[in-house]
Design an enzyme around this catalytic site. Sequence first.
Site, PDB file in Angstrom:
ATOM      1  CG  LEU A   1      -1.879   1.152   1.347  1.00  0.00           C
ATOM      2  CD1 LEU A   1      -2.903   1.074   0.234  1.00  0.00           C
ATOM      3  CD2 LEU A   1      -2.548   1.145   2.707  1.00  0.00           C
ATOM      4  CG  ASP A   2      -0.514   4.560   0.338  1.00  0.00           C
ATOM      5  OD1 ASP A   2      -1.220   4.480  -0.669  1.00  0.00           O
ATOM      6  OD2 ASP A   2      -0.956   4.842   1.452  1.00  0.00           O
ATOM      7  CD  GLU A   3       5.984   1.701   1.283  1.00  0.00           C
ATOM      8  OE1 GLU A   3       6.829   2.285   0.587  1.00  0.00           O
ATOM      9  OE2 GLU A   3       5.937   1.784   2.523  1.00  0.00           O
TER      10      GLU A   3
END
Lengths: 288, 288, 288, 288
Positions: free
Chosen positions: A232-234
């Site tokens: 997530l969000d990486e």
Amino acid sequence: MSQQHPNRARLLISCRDKAGIVSAVSTFLHQHDANIVQSDQFSTDPQGGMFFMRIEFDLGTASPDFLRLKHEFHSLAAEMDLDWKMELAARKKRMAILVSKEDHCLLELLWRWRSGELQVDIPLIISNHPTNKQVVESYGIPFFHVPVTRETKQEAEQEAIQLLKQHDVDFIVLARYMQILSSTFVDSFPHRIINIHHSFLPAFIGANPYAKAFERGVKLIGATAHYVTDDLDEGPIIEQDVLRVNHRYSTQELRVAGRNVERIALARAVDWHTNDQVLVYGNKTVVF
Amino acid sequence: MSQQHPNRARLLISCRDKAGIVSAVSTFLHQHDANIVQSDQFSTDPQGGMFFMRIEFDLGTASPDFLRLKHEFHSLAAEMDLDWKMELAARKKRMAILVSKEDHCLLELLWRWRSGELQVDIPLIISNHPTNKQVVESYGIPFFHVPVTRETKQEAEQEAIQLLKQHDVDFIVLARYMQILSSTFVDSFPHRIINIHHSFLPAFIGANPYAKAFERGVKLIGATAHYVTDDLDEGPIIEQDVLRVNHRYSTQELRVAGRNVERIALARAVDWHTNDQVLVYGNKTVVF
Amino acid sequence: MSQQHPNRARLLISCRDKAGIVSAVSTFLHQHDANIVQSDQFSTDPQGGMFFMRIEFDLGTASPDFLRLKHEFHSLAAEMDLDWKMELAARKKRMAILVSKEDHCLLELLWRWRSGELQVDIPLIISNHPTNKQVVESYGIPFFHVPVTRETKQEAEQEAIQLLKQHDVDFIVLARYMQILSSTFVDSFPHRIINIHHSFLPAFIGANPYAKAFERGVKLIGATAHYVTDDLDEGPIIEQDVLRVNHRYSTQELRVAGRNVERIALARAVDWHTNDQVLVYGNKTVVF
Amino acid sequence: MSQQHPNRARLLISCRDKAGIVSAVSTFLHQHDANIVQSDQFSTDPQGGMFFMRIEFDLGTASPDFLRLKHEFHSLAAEMDLDWKMELAARKKRMAILVSKEDHCLLELLWRWRSGELQVDIPLIISNHPTNKQVVESYGIPFFHVPVTRETKQEAEQEAIQLLKQHDVDFIVLARYMQILSSTFVDSFPHRIINIHHSFLPAFIGANPYAKAFERGVKLIGATAHYVTDDLDEGPIIEQDVLRVNHRYSTQELRVAGRNVERIALARAVDWHTNDQVLVYGNKTVVF
């Protein structure tokens, strides 16, 4: 934003760096009467790193047709062990949009599409809420309401995947789609899902970044457009931008001000993806 | 950057919000023949939140002298339960600089000081390395080399604290001082130590932010000037700025490019602190 | 962008600078149980220059109603010789939009209006082309097509003025309206017409600024929102912004990229005007 | 900002656009065991416009030495009718600085030079005032005071030209040199004199741009680095930048704030010139 030439094409290459690539590729194009109009390259390390290249070229009157040219490039590519992609600029990518209730990113993309800035086809828009149905349909684009609840999440995703495959989409934009996608979904479209996260990543990962930004008292807020991966969000960052704020901004005012950064960062990322300007390596991007 | 008027003064107020503060304070000043030339205020919440105010005023010909004015303000302040501070603009704050080897932030402050942009006195500069001794002394400023090793860290800090107290400094700037200060040090100068962190906080807290930024593939790098508290890189943010970068930047090139953001963000924060434009509340700042 | 409080009001003051204004005004408000929540002031020169002030305040439970408060302010204002204006924040201004064919500024304003960012009523939109009729009407706003030719220019302007007066508009936005207004028109709405000029004024005054920017080889393009006066592109500037470009941009690509700066600069200027944040003096603005 | 490789070289090409240039040049380099590490190109118009190219390459172990490579490139260049330049990256250009009293641009360049950011030699600095003699000499650089009066302007210029030629300079930076150069001077160093103008050109051409900016009430101030030609402030622009200001800035405060934009825009332009990243065509630049 590039002007359309009828026989403009693009060649993207990734490979281990080695001598003679530029020479071999440019000579191939020259011998096929193709005129290079732009060329960018990047080496992570000239001694044995990765090599990335993007060439725009125009087919000439003595060129073979595009498909034959592409076919003939295969043997050179095999010989030099290139990962590559060749596309006609005139071939519009098929872009799907997933959206929840907030419409600012959606509308930004639709306006740029209608004004001709964004060279894509939009075969469908999917939402977990009916909120934006009317505006989407006013643009003549099919709107699919696929509600998501905790219980139906898996089925809903399957339905979305099926819709996306049926409509033969090239890539997907999460224009403030407030659902976390499963690995199954993400793996179905590797490096072909663009998300806009409403913070300057890696600051404020996860939910409620504006509330966190308010708490921390930052003097700039940001937005990050990135490819979606299982973390997530990486995922690989395509574009980021920021906006100056001050102590007078409430969380809600940060949210409103942030919309402008979100839509502009997302629109740029989508534009670059559309023009084959983005290459992914590891967890990063090269943007030519 | 403000022009100097010989009898310009500043009044800063923090208190719980309540009715009549502006009226009471401005009437007090008017009755003492003081002319308000600028005034800023901020309420976190008009219903019972905190109230912050900064007034610049010029003493008039019929005004009492500054010390008497200040003295007379005490009773009003007590009555209204104000936290307050009154300063003559002409009174230069005494700023110490702590620096290690890198000189870009140090030089930025020194240039601005010499050019008259930064209205401070600089009674001393302390470094854990002798590197910048010559340049500091060429500006006519005393330079103290206080080496720090793991074993001597506590003594070294005591020596620094003593030097700072002997020189009667008002505030301290960590101009890329690569040592973590102990609670003892920090508590000796509450909200009077300004640090420049070489990232856009809260991204990349701690050591080697440029290496982390390179790893993450961000498209902007930043710098954050903040007051130092006991929590590393968690103190109240005064100013932040960013710079666009791309895939071509190595960690070292990010470091070099970042210097320009660091020195500008730091210089702004120091300028604002110097002009009493910064008020701290909780872990945030109001910058007027 | 400010949150709505039911009894929030704004007071704007311009006058020759003199002692005691802040005290008198804030005491007046306090005596009428009105709580100041924000206050900004500016003096061109504390010694006999102009003084400008903007106060936001909330009427309290013991306050008179707004009209009575306003009425009672008259005598103070007369005594101190103030130019002033007092408005309820909840009173939405009536904004007309004039537009030609290009729709980016129009759509920006409509989106912000629908999303609640822009606190106005839009009683009508006038265009010299029928192009945007459908989109305007899809927002439920009356659209008037008032064609302009060289021969009919005067009549057309009269028709537009009449429409604007009939609809009782407070101010007018030229959202890329490609007609030069006559003095008669301009004088009918002094400092109440906002134009967006597609350059960083005073560079590239007049027609075709993007072509001129291309010719000159600038590295940034800009946009300027300003009040319209009789001197073309010379009115008081409210807001300006710029965007980085490079040698690769054709005139057409500058035009496309510039749209984003135009709409953002215009939207900010309109927002500030709407919130009574802009005061004009001479040929300049104070933006609080 | 690029890292130094011992045998890194640069090839710059300008010519009428024609088929096969990239192929011919890259094949030439490959055949001489030179590895292309970066390459940029730009066509004003693929159909018969101008073509510009910049290639960075590393000489390999089997390459001829640089001078022989350069020599062997002559015949290819003649055949294809190329304007070209080939330089070793390690060969530092010799940069002279002309300065008057204000030192911010001078110091910015000196600091970047000493920190290794700016890869040049500085054989001399010339000033029409003695003001900066001491600081220049503290950097170990010869300082020449060449006073200019109306009567001696011509002689003074001759003296300066002679000094510059004696010191064999490659290019000249006017770091806030407040004298207009004659055609004779300019023509002696075509496209090799970089000036920083303290406005966002073409706004505020000529003297006192900050006073003009104050008068006009602009909301951004700028700076422009450009090559000097015979037309004052009309030469090819290399870089521009801007800074947000507001109604509170006096002319003097604009001047102070503007220093930061001036020195950063100038430093970037000088850096690009130093790295052979700037190509001039007509009255514009291509910056690779």
